[in-house]
Design a protein around this motif. Structure first.
Motif, PDB file in Angstrom:
ATOM      1  N   SER A   1      30.158  41.432  -1.378  1.00 55.10           N
ATOM      2  CA  SER A   1      29.500  41.737  -2.476  1.00 55.10           C
ATOM      3  C   SER A   1      28.369  41.205  -2.762  1.00 55.10           C
ATOM      4  O   SER A   1      27.468  41.895  -3.362  1.00 55.10           O
ATOM      5  N   PHE A   2      27.883  40.027  -2.286  1.00 59.45           N
ATOM      6  CA  PHE A   2      26.718  39.550  -2.743  1.00 59.45           C
ATOM      7  C   PHE A   2      25.531  40.243  -1.864  1.00 59.45           C
ATOM      8  O   PHE A   2      24.397  40.171  -2.282  1.00 59.45           O
ATOM      9  N   VAL A   3      25.649  40.743  -0.518  1.00 63.65           N
ATOM     10  CA  VAL A   3      24.857  41.430  -0.144  1.00 63.65           C
ATOM     11  C   VAL A   3      24.405  42.819  -0.612  1.00 63.65           C
ATOM     12  O   VAL A   3      23.305  43.235  -0.784  1.00 63.65           O
ATOM     13  N   ILE A   4      25.794  43.409  -1.020  1.00 63.08           N
ATOM     14  CA  ILE A   4      25.569  44.852  -1.719  1.00 63.08           C
ATOM     15  C   ILE A   4      24.787  44.584  -3.115  1.00 63.08           C
ATOM     16  O   ILE A   4      24.065  45.456  -3.396  1.00 63.08           O
ATOM     17  N   GLU A   5      25.048  43.745  -3.683  1.00 68.99           N
ATOM     18  CA  GLU A   5      24.390  43.494  -5.176  1.00 68.99           C
ATOM     19  C   GLU A   5      22.842  43.123  -4.532  1.00 68.99           C
ATOM     20  O   GLU A   5      22.123  43.491  -5.794  1.00 68.99           O
ATOM     21  N   ASP A   6      22.493  42.409  -3.952  1.00 67.53           N
ATOM     22  CA  ASP A   6      21.111  41.934  -3.617  1.00 67.53           C
ATOM     23  C   ASP A   6      20.536  43.440  -3.214  1.00 67.53           C
ATOM     24  O   ASP A   6      19.403  43.774  -3.685  1.00 67.53           O
ATOM     25  N   TYR A   7      21.113  44.268  -2.477  1.00 70.59           N
ATOM     26  CA  TYR A   7      20.504  45.453  -1.940  1.00 70.59           C
ATOM     27  C   TYR A   7      20.480  46.472  -3.061  1.00 70.59           C
ATOM     28  O   TYR A   7      19.148  47.221  -3.416  1.00 70.59           O
ATOM     29  N   LEU A   8      21.306  46.626  -3.949  1.00 73.74           N
ATOM     30  CA  LEU A   8      21.001  47.400  -5.102  1.00 73.74           C
ATOM     31  C   LEU A   8      20.227  46.769  -6.131  1.00 73.74           C
ATOM     32  O   LEU A   8      19.310  47.701  -6.753  1.00 73.74           O
ATOM     33  N   GLN A   9      20.070  45.686  -6.236  1.00 72.59           N
ATOM     34  CA  GLN A   9      18.997  45.241  -6.996  1.00 72.59           C
ATOM     35  C   GLN A   9      17.535  45.689  -6.693  1.00 72.59           C
ATOM     36  O   GLN A   9      16.560  45.915  -7.568  1.00 72.59           O
ATOM     37  N   ARG A  10      17.424  45.303  -5.388  1.00 73.44           N
ATOM     38  CA  ARG A  10      16.108  45.981  -4.926  1.00 73.44           C
ATOM     39  C   ARG A  10      15.712  47.385  -4.738  1.00 73.44           C
ATOM     40  O   ARG A  10      14.595  47.859  -5.014  1.00 73.44           O
ATOM     41  N   ARG A  11      17.023  48.146  -4.539  1.00 66.54           N
ATOM     42  CA  ARG A  11      16.773  49.427  -4.520  1.00 66.54           C
ATOM     43  C   ARG A  11      16.435  50.229  -5.869  1.00 66.54           C
ATOM     44  O   ARG A  11      15.672  51.064  -6.100  1.00 66.54           O
ATOM     45  N   PHE A  12      17.051  49.696  -6.856  1.00 71.50           N
ATOM     46  CA  PHE A  12      16.791  50.166  -8.186  1.00 71.50           C
ATOM     47  C   PHE A  12      15.764  49.418  -9.137  1.00 71.50           C
ATOM     48  O   PHE A  12      15.682  49.457 -10.302  1.00 71.50           O
TER      49      PHE A  12
END
Length: 417
Positions: free
Chosen positions: A246-257
């Motif tokens: 969940s931490f990895v996905i949240e970090d990825y979505l923050q940078r993606r959007f």
């Protein structure tokens, strides 16, 4: 196979050396004792070549499988070969420092209890002894209410009402499955835990069960409050847990959007170990609920990460430059554009891109020209001359930009939803 070749080669070499010493003793007792020392062994080979030759040939045959085995091991696992050659296996093992400082005194079901794993997640306090799937001994305390911050519970044997449920389990050597006992009243419990950043609870635990349970524990405990683990102040992405994913996905979505307003909904349970996990993630991005496909991969050095993650790190809040009014207006319209849960690759076409370029802004694309050339990068829009602009980051070398006329493109693909 490589280990067998190496072992076989070493045995042949050793057998040849033993045979050489035996030949030296057969020559004379003095040569036999002298051949046990390397300089005199070489002297014996030179002086008595005809007698030493068969033993040397046997040792020479052992070099062939030894070299082949080492080459195979180097091609498959270079780190293991380096550890063998550096003689690290000869060094005494250093004791592994425990992640948690637990100092409990007492017994659980009449046996000394020394837990190494402890956590308090979703209202369940768990103390485990033993690394296997079934713990050798385990204490579970299910709290009726869960609240962030300090945890304080006091229970006396005469108390009534909704109380924490206590469960003790143990696994004897002759048993395949553990035994367990539960009770919801009639015990004494004092629990006083204080939160310690980043994700621990530290405090006192005192537990006395009725005499037939043979369980009395008292001392200091330290527990994890979630499934994350930290190394040198940063989240350890090597640790297998749903909270790590969940931490990895949240970090990825923050940078993606390009926004920190990202909330990932619970992912569910996973069975580890795994190397690749394909998910349909639900997340709130700038307040809008979206469903996005995400492929997670675990690498040896970096741990868990999203496949093809090339988005830059978000700037800190203090270092963020002032945003012009025109940019704020376009950013405000972004949630409406990106909040579509549908996969935009399904109906993607060159005509649709030219008709609504803002819908595909900053998405990864691959274009193939009539001459067979291929260009891949993030869509930056359409310039004044009507050219499609793709920009690709080249690491430390900078960026490369492709400007393509629509009539030159034979095929164009959208590589992400």
């Amino acid at each position: 196979m490589d280990a067998l070749l190496i072992l076989g080669g070493l045995l042949l070499i050793l057998a040849g050396l033993v045979w050489l010493v035996m030949r030296a003793f057969a020559t004379s007792l003095l040569w036999g004792w002298a051949s046990l020392l390397p300089p005199f062994t070489l002297l014996y080979v030179v002086r008595h070549w005809r007698s030493a030759r068969p033993a040397l040939l046997l040792s020479g045959l052992g070099i062939i499988p030894l070299v082949v085995g080492v080459a195979l091991l180097a091609s498959k696992d270079a780190q293991r070969l380096e550890a063998i050659l550096s003689l690290q296996w000869l060094q005494p093992e250093t004791p592994v420092q425990a992640d948690l400082a637990i100092d409990l005194r007492g017994v659980l079901h009449g046996r000394e209890f020394s837990p190494k794993q402890a956590e308090l997640i979703d209202g369940v306090l768990s103390l485990r002894e033993g690394p296997d799937f079934f713990a050798q001994s385990e204490l579970l305390i299910r709290l009726p209410t869960v609240s962030p911050g300090p945890v304080r519970v006091d229970v006396l044997p005469s108390d009534e009402g909704v109380l924490p449920e206590v469960e003790v389990s143990w696994l004897l050597p002759e048993q395949e499955l553990p035994e367990a006992r539960r009770l919801s009243r009639g015990y004494t419990l004092h629990l006083d835990l204080q939160p310690v950043p980043p994700n621990k609870l530290v405090g006192d635990l005192h537990l006395v069960l009725p005499a037939q349970y043979k369980t009395t524990l008292s001392g200091k405990v330290e527990l994890f409050s979630n499934g994350l683990r930290y190394r040198k102040g940063a989240v350890d992405r090597q640790f297998d847990s749903a909270d790590t994913l969940s931490f990895v996905i949240e970090d990825y979505l923050q940078r993606r959007f390009a926004t920190r307003k990202v909330q990932v909904l619970p992912l569910g349970n996973f069975s580890f170990p795994q190397q690749r996990i394909d998910l349909n993630v639900q997340a709130r991005i700038n307040g809008e609920l979206q469903q996005l496909p995400v492929l997670l991969e675990k690498q040896d050095q970096r741990g868990w990460q999203v496949a093809d993650d090339r988005f830059p790190v978000l700037p800190t809040v203090d270092a963020a430059p002032a945003v012009p009014a025109k940019t704020v207006i376009s950013a405000a319209a972004m949630p409406e554009r990106v909040s579509r849960p549908l996969d935009r690759r399904v109906r993607f076409s060159l005509e649709g891109l030219l008709r609504s370029p803002s819908r595909y802004q900053n998405l990864n694309m691959r274009a193939t020209t009539e001459r067979g050339n291929s260009a891949e990068g993030r869509f930056q829009g359409i310039d004044q001359e009507g050219r499609i602009v793709l920009r690709q980051r080249m690491g430390a070398q900078g960026e490369v930009s492709y400007n393509l006329l629509p009539q030159e493109i034979s095929r164009i693909e959208l590589l992400e939803p």
